[in-house]
Write a protein that holds these residues in place. Structure first.
Motif, PDB file in Angstrom:
ATOM      1  N   UNK A  92     -16.410  14.053   1.677  1.00 20.17           N
ATOM      2  CA  UNK A  92     -15.697  12.788   1.498  1.00 20.17           C
ATOM      3  C   UNK A  92     -14.470  13.042   0.618  1.00 20.17           C
ATOM      4  N   UNK A  93     -13.341  13.471   1.210  1.00 24.21           N
ATOM      5  CA  UNK A  93     -12.162  13.800   0.411  1.00 24.21           C
ATOM      6  C   UNK A  93     -11.548  12.560  -0.245  1.00 24.21           C
ATOM      7  N   UNK A  94     -11.148  12.717  -1.511  1.00 28.42           N
ATOM      8  CA  UNK A  94     -10.539  11.648  -2.291  1.00 28.42           C
ATOM      9  C   UNK A  94      -9.265  12.184  -2.933  1.00 28.42           C
TER      10      UNK A  94
ATOM     11  N   UNK B 174      -2.285  19.206  15.922  1.00 29.69           N
ATOM     12  CA  UNK B 174      -2.119  17.829  15.444  1.00 29.69           C
ATOM     13  C   UNK B 174      -3.166  17.520  14.366  1.00 29.69           C
ATOM     14  N   UNK B 175      -2.706  17.155  13.193  1.00 28.09           N
ATOM     15  CA  UNK B 175      -3.577  16.791  12.096  1.00 28.09           C
ATOM     16  C   UNK B 175      -3.308  15.335  11.756  1.00 28.09           C
ATOM     17  N   UNK B 176      -4.354  14.517  11.723  1.00 29.06           N
ATOM     18  CA  UNK B 176      -4.147  13.106  11.369  1.00 29.06           C
ATOM     19  C   UNK B 176      -4.875  12.803  10.074  1.00 29.06           C
ATOM     20  N   UNK B 177      -4.325  11.871   9.316  1.00 27.29           N
ATOM     21  CA  UNK B 177      -4.913  11.451   8.056  1.00 27.29           C
ATOM     22  C   UNK B 177      -4.771   9.941   7.940  1.00 27.29           C
ATOM     23  N   UNK B 178      -5.800   9.311   7.403  1.00 26.11           N
ATOM     24  CA  UNK B 178      -5.807   7.862   7.243  1.00 26.11           C
ATOM     25  C   UNK B 178      -6.673   7.521   6.038  1.00 26.11           C
ATOM     26  N   UNK B 179      -6.419   6.372   5.441  1.00 23.39           N
ATOM     27  CA  UNK B 179      -7.315   5.904   4.384  1.00 23.39           C
ATOM     28  C   UNK B 179      -8.661   5.556   5.000  1.00 23.39           C
ATOM     29  N   UNK B 180      -9.728   5.858   4.282  1.00 24.95           N
ATOM     30  CA  UNK B 180     -11.065   5.514   4.733  1.00 24.95           C
ATOM     31  C   UNK B 180     -11.410   4.106   4.323  1.00 24.95           C
TER      32      UNK B 180
ATOM     33  N   UNK C  40       0.847  -1.186   0.000  1.00 25.88           N
ATOM     34  CA  UNK C  40       0.000   0.000   0.000  1.00 25.88           C
ATOM     35  C   UNK C  40       0.885   1.238   0.000  1.00 25.88           C
ATOM     36  N   UNK C  41       0.586   2.172  -0.876  1.00 30.07           N
ATOM     37  CA  UNK C  41       1.346   3.427  -0.919  1.00 30.07           C
ATOM     38  C   UNK C  41       1.058   4.196   0.365  1.00 30.07           C
ATOM     39  N   UNK C  42       2.086   4.488   1.163  1.00 31.01           N
ATOM     40  CA  UNK C  42       1.846   5.170   2.444  1.00 31.01           C
ATOM     41  C   UNK C  42       1.354   6.600   2.235  1.00 31.01           C
ATOM     42  N   UNK C  43       0.558   7.049   3.176  1.00 26.88           N
ATOM     43  CA  UNK C  43       0.096   8.432   3.176  1.00 26.88           C
ATOM     44  C   UNK C  43       1.190   9.334   3.714  1.00 26.88           C
ATOM     45  N   UNK C  44       1.298  10.515   3.143  1.00 25.55           N
ATOM     46  CA  UNK C  44       2.175  11.550   3.692  1.00 25.55           C
ATOM     47  C   UNK C  44       1.347  12.829   3.798  1.00 25.55           C
TER      48      UNK C  44
ATOM     49  N   UNK D   8      -2.182   6.706  -2.233  1.00 27.79           N
ATOM     50  CA  UNK D   8      -2.667   5.894  -3.349  1.00 27.79           C
ATOM     51  C   UNK D   8      -3.699   6.682  -4.154  1.00 27.79           C
ATOM     52  N   UNK D   9      -3.552   6.732  -5.477  1.00 32.31           N
ATOM     53  CA  UNK D   9      -4.498   7.473  -6.313  1.00 32.31           C
ATOM     54  C   UNK D   9      -5.943   7.007  -6.118  1.00 32.31           C
ATOM     55  N   UNK D  10      -6.837   7.984  -6.136  1.00 33.14           N
ATOM     56  CA  UNK D  10      -8.283   7.783  -6.108  1.00 33.14           C
ATOM     57  C   UNK D  10      -8.804   7.100  -4.846  1.00 33.14           C
ATOM     58  N   UNK D  11      -8.031   7.161  -3.769  1.00 27.86           N
ATOM     59  CA  UNK D  11      -8.473   6.589  -2.492  1.00 27.86           C
ATOM     60  C   UNK D  11      -9.110   7.683  -1.635  1.00 27.86           C
ATOM     61  N   UNK D  12     -10.160   7.326  -0.926  1.00 23.89           N
ATOM     62  CA  UNK D  12     -10.799   8.248   0.006  1.00 23.89           C
ATOM     63  C   UNK D  12      -9.975   8.299   1.288  1.00 23.89           C
TER      64      UNK D  12
END
Length: 169
Positions: free
Chosen positions: A131-133, A163-169, A38-42, A96-100
């Protein structure tokens, strides 16, 4: 607020210096816990919140709101706008492209001055859709704003971390 799968970035407010080794990014973090393949989020913070020049006109307190969509600031209570250019926070998420994705901002952040003044930021807002993508290149840029509340008439250069957190939905 930290979760094993979540990426957390602490966005330094006001006068932050660049992170060592990152020439064009204010704060950049990668997700070392991404699943295999899985392409990690940054998340990169390109601009910090800056409410610009304000003045307390009394001893009871007041505040200012910074709108992320328009960049306008509006004061209330015993706070007066002295001009200057306010700056909304600006970040970019890659993955990852087109992931929410799910982006979480805090309910409140404590703010302090060098001489002991206290305030708080509340009511964080963004210009993100419900719903951000990530786009086809795996990127999503966003702006954020908040309300700064100062009580007791203490002035100064207020600083804090968001603190800002981000994760794949």
């Amino acid at each position: 607020m930290a979760r094993p799968t979540a990426l957390v970035a602490a966005a330094l407010l006001l006068l932050a210096g660049p992170v060592s080794g990152q020439d064009s990014c204010r704060l950049c973090y990668g997700d070392p816990g991404a699943a295999e393949g899985e392409r990690p989020l940054t998340i990169e913070i390109w601009a910090d919140l800056n409410f610009s020049r304000l003045a307390m006109t009394g001893r009871h307190g007041g505040g200012v709101m910074l709108d992320p969509a328009t960049g306008t600031k509006s004061t209330f209570g015993e706070m007066s706008d002295l001009g200057g250019m306010a700056v909304t926070g600006h970040g970019r998420i890659t993955g990852a492209p087109l992931r929410e994705v799910r982006i979480e901002l805090p309910e409140q952040v404590a703010m302090t001055t060098a001489d002991g003044g206290r305030g708080e930021m509340v009511q964080f807002t963004t210009d993100l859709p419900q719903h951000p993508v990530l786009d086809a290149q795996g990127r999503l840029e966003f702006r954020f704003g908040a309300k700064l509340i100062v009580r007791g008439g203490r002035a100064g250069n207020f600083r804090g971390r968001i603190p800002i957190s981000v994760d794949y939905n």
